[in-house]
Design a protein around this motif. Structure first.
Motif, mmCIF file in Angstrom:
data_model
loop_
_atom_site.group_PDB
_atom_site.id
_atom_site.type_symbol
_atom_site.label_atom_id
_atom_site.label_comp_id
_atom_site.label_asym_id
_atom_site.label_seq_id
_atom_site.Cartn_x
_atom_site.Cartn_y
_atom_site.Cartn_z
ATOM 1 N N PRO A 79 13.318 29.823 49.747
ATOM 2 C CA PRO A 79 14.136 29.133 48.746
ATOM 3 C C PRO A 79 14.867 30.072 47.803
ATOM 4 O O PRO A 79 15.778 29.639 47.092
ATOM 5 N N THR A 80 14.507 31.337 47.789
ATOM 6 C CA THR A 80 15.212 32.295 46.936
ATOM 7 C C THR A 80 16.449 32.873 47.615
ATOM 8 O O THR A 80 17.227 33.589 46.977
ATOM 9 N N ARG A 81 16.656 32.575 48.916
ATOM 10 C CA ARG A 81 17.767 33.209 49.649
ATOM 11 C C ARG A 81 18.241 32.274 50.755
ATOM 12 O O ARG A 81 18.067 32.552 51.933
ATOM 13 N N THR A 82 18.852 31.142 50.368
ATOM 14 C CA THR A 82 19.357 30.209 51.373
ATOM 15 C C THR A 82 20.714 30.643 51.924
ATOM 16 O O THR A 82 21.129 30.189 52.987
ATOM 17 N N PHE A 83 21.424 31.479 51.187
ATOM 18 C CA PHE A 83 22.649 32.128 51.623
ATOM 19 C C PHE A 83 22.520 33.614 51.294
ATOM 20 O O PHE A 83 21.649 34.003 50.505
ATOM 21 N N PRO A 84 23.367 34.465 51.865
ATOM 22 C CA PRO A 84 23.341 35.871 51.458
ATOM 23 C C PRO A 84 23.489 35.988 49.943
ATOM 24 O O PRO A 84 24.170 35.186 49.294
ATOM 25 N N LEU A 85 22.848 36.999 49.369
ATOM 26 C CA LEU A 85 22.811 37.150 47.921
ATOM 27 C C LEU A 85 24.209 37.220 47.312
ATOM 28 O O LEU A 85 24.425 36.729 46.198
ATOM 29 N N ALA A 86 25.167 37.798 48.033
ATOM 30 C CA ALA A 86 26.527 37.925 47.509
ATOM 31 C C ALA A 86 27.267 36.593 47.480
ATOM 32 O O ALA A 86 28.302 36.477 46.814
ATOM 33 N N TYR A 87 26.742 35.580 48.202
ATOM 34 C CA TYR A 87 27.420 34.281 48.297
ATOM 35 C C TYR A 87 26.391 33.171 48.078
ATOM 36 O O TYR A 87 26.118 32.382 48.996
ATOM 37 N N PRO A 88 25.822 33.070 46.894
ATOM 38 C CA PRO A 88 24.702 32.138 46.683
ATOM 39 C C PRO A 88 25.054 30.676 46.869
ATOM 40 O O PRO A 88 24.161 29.853 47.115
ATOM 41 N N SER A 89 26.336 30.335 46.778
ATOM 42 C CA SER A 89 26.751 28.942 46.924
ATOM 43 C C SER A 89 27.485 28.670 48.231
ATOM 44 O O SER A 89 28.033 27.580 48.423
ATOM 45 N N GLY A 90 27.525 29.644 49.129
ATOM 46 C CA GLY A 90 28.215 29.454 50.397
ATOM 47 C C GLY A 90 29.409 30.372 50.554
ATOM 48 O O GLY A 90 29.588 31.321 49.790
ATOM 49 N N ILE A 186 22.804 30.104 68.572
ATOM 50 C CA ILE A 186 23.845 30.371 67.580
ATOM 51 C C ILE A 186 23.242 31.166 66.429
ATOM 52 O O ILE A 186 22.254 30.744 65.817
ATOM 53 N N ALA A 187 23.838 32.325 66.147
ATOM 54 C CA ALA A 187 23.435 33.119 64.986
ATOM 55 C C ALA A 187 24.247 32.638 63.787
ATOM 56 O O ALA A 187 25.463 32.467 63.878
ATOM 57 N N HIS A 188 23.567 32.431 62.669
ATOM 58 C CA HIS A 188 24.270 31.878 61.500
ATOM 59 C C HIS A 188 23.666 32.426 60.210
ATOM 60 O O HIS A 188 22.499 32.849 60.170
ATOM 61 N N LEU A 189 24.467 32.375 59.155
ATOM 62 C CA LEU A 189 24.078 32.905 57.857
ATOM 63 C C LEU A 189 23.877 31.820 56.817
ATOM 64 O O LEU A 189 23.488 32.111 55.685
ATOM 65 N N ASP A 190 24.155 30.576 57.154
ATOM 66 C CA ASP A 190 24.006 29.458 56.232
ATOM 67 C C ASP A 190 22.640 28.804 56.419
ATOM 68 O O ASP A 190 22.307 28.325 57.485
ATOM 69 N N ARG A 191 21.833 28.832 55.391
ATOM 70 C CA ARG A 191 20.520 28.200 55.384
ATOM 71 C C ARG A 191 19.658 28.543 56.605
ATOM 72 O O ARG A 191 19.236 27.642 57.361
ATOM 73 N N PRO A 192 19.386 29.824 56.844
ATOM 74 C CA PRO A 192 18.493 30.184 57.950
ATOM 75 C C PRO A 192 17.113 29.542 57.759
ATOM 76 O O PRO A 192 16.580 29.492 56.648
#
Length: 227
Positions: A79-90, A186-192
């Motif tokens: 829950p502390t890192r649902t997106f990459p730190l540089a893009y916390p909101s997507g 599928i590799a993805h960065l949104d909500r792993p």
């Protein structure tokens, strides 16, 4: 059945999302200490909460009841890192990019390090230390696009930036188990996320105190990784 974690006003205050390993020491007569990996590294989660409001308490109680001990599973994440730190909101800064890479491949180096290469990323997109890459795929016989199977890996090699060709390589832990994860995943960065099973002997819901408040709760899970 795979459940979702409750989304409530009483959030997870002290999460721990770590890799669990079962390793054996292999000491040699020379004095060298070797190590042998037993099984595949798995994600573990420990979610702790304090003073949960009555509505949220009902949701957490229902969630634990529905898990039926170890019978049902749930989707888990950090829950502390649902997106990459540089893009916390997507990824609104990258028009048209929702988080999925075009392709991925893994290389295991001579020293055992796992390097994951992603393609089809926006130029300049950055991943930092501790950011996650998710992998999702359809279970055998499941409807296309259901993506019931999920796992994830954490960037442990430092910052990386997508090149002018939209490509990026990061060092990850744990390595992707390619015997279970298909190349079509599928590799993805949104909500792993990954799929977990409850550890009931370590899960505890606290007593209800004044005004229907639950005094606290601890939810513990271990990854269930299957093809």
């Amino acid at each position: 059945m795979i459940l979702a974690l409750p989304e409530t006003d009483s959030g997870i205050h002290r999460p721990r999302f770590q890799i669990e390993r079962v390793d054996y020491a292999a000491p040699e007569a020379s004095g060298r200490q070797g190590g042998v990996q037993a099984g595949w590294p798995l994600w573990s989660a420990r979610f702790e909460m304090d003073r949960i409001d009555p509505v949220s308490a009902d949701q957490w109680c229902a969630f634990v009841d529905r898990l039926r001990g170890r019978i049902n599973r749930f989707y888990s994440y950090d829950p502390t890192r649902t997106f990459p730190l540089a893009y916390p909101s997507g990824f609104a800064a990258f028009a048209g990019f929702a988080g999925a890479a075009a392709s991925w491949s893994q290389t295991i180096q001579a020293n055992g390090s796992a390097e994951l290469t992603l393609t089809g990323l926006p130029v300049g997109l950055a991943l930092g230390l501790g950011d996650y890459v998710g992998l999702k795929w359809d279970a055998s016989g499941a409807a296309a696009g259901s993506y019931e199977r999920r796992t994830m890996a954490r960037n442990v090699g430092g910052a990386a930036v997508a090149s002018s060709a939209g490509e990026m390589t990061v060092t990850i832990e744990p390595p992707v188990n390619t015997a279970l994860v298909p190349a079509s995943a599928i590799a993805h960065l949104d909500r792993p996320q990954c799929v977990m099973q409850q550890v009931p002997e370590e899960t505890e819901l606290g007593p209800i105190v004044e005004a229907g408040i639950m005094s606290g709760a601890t939810i513990v899970g271990i990854q269930d990784l299957r093809p």
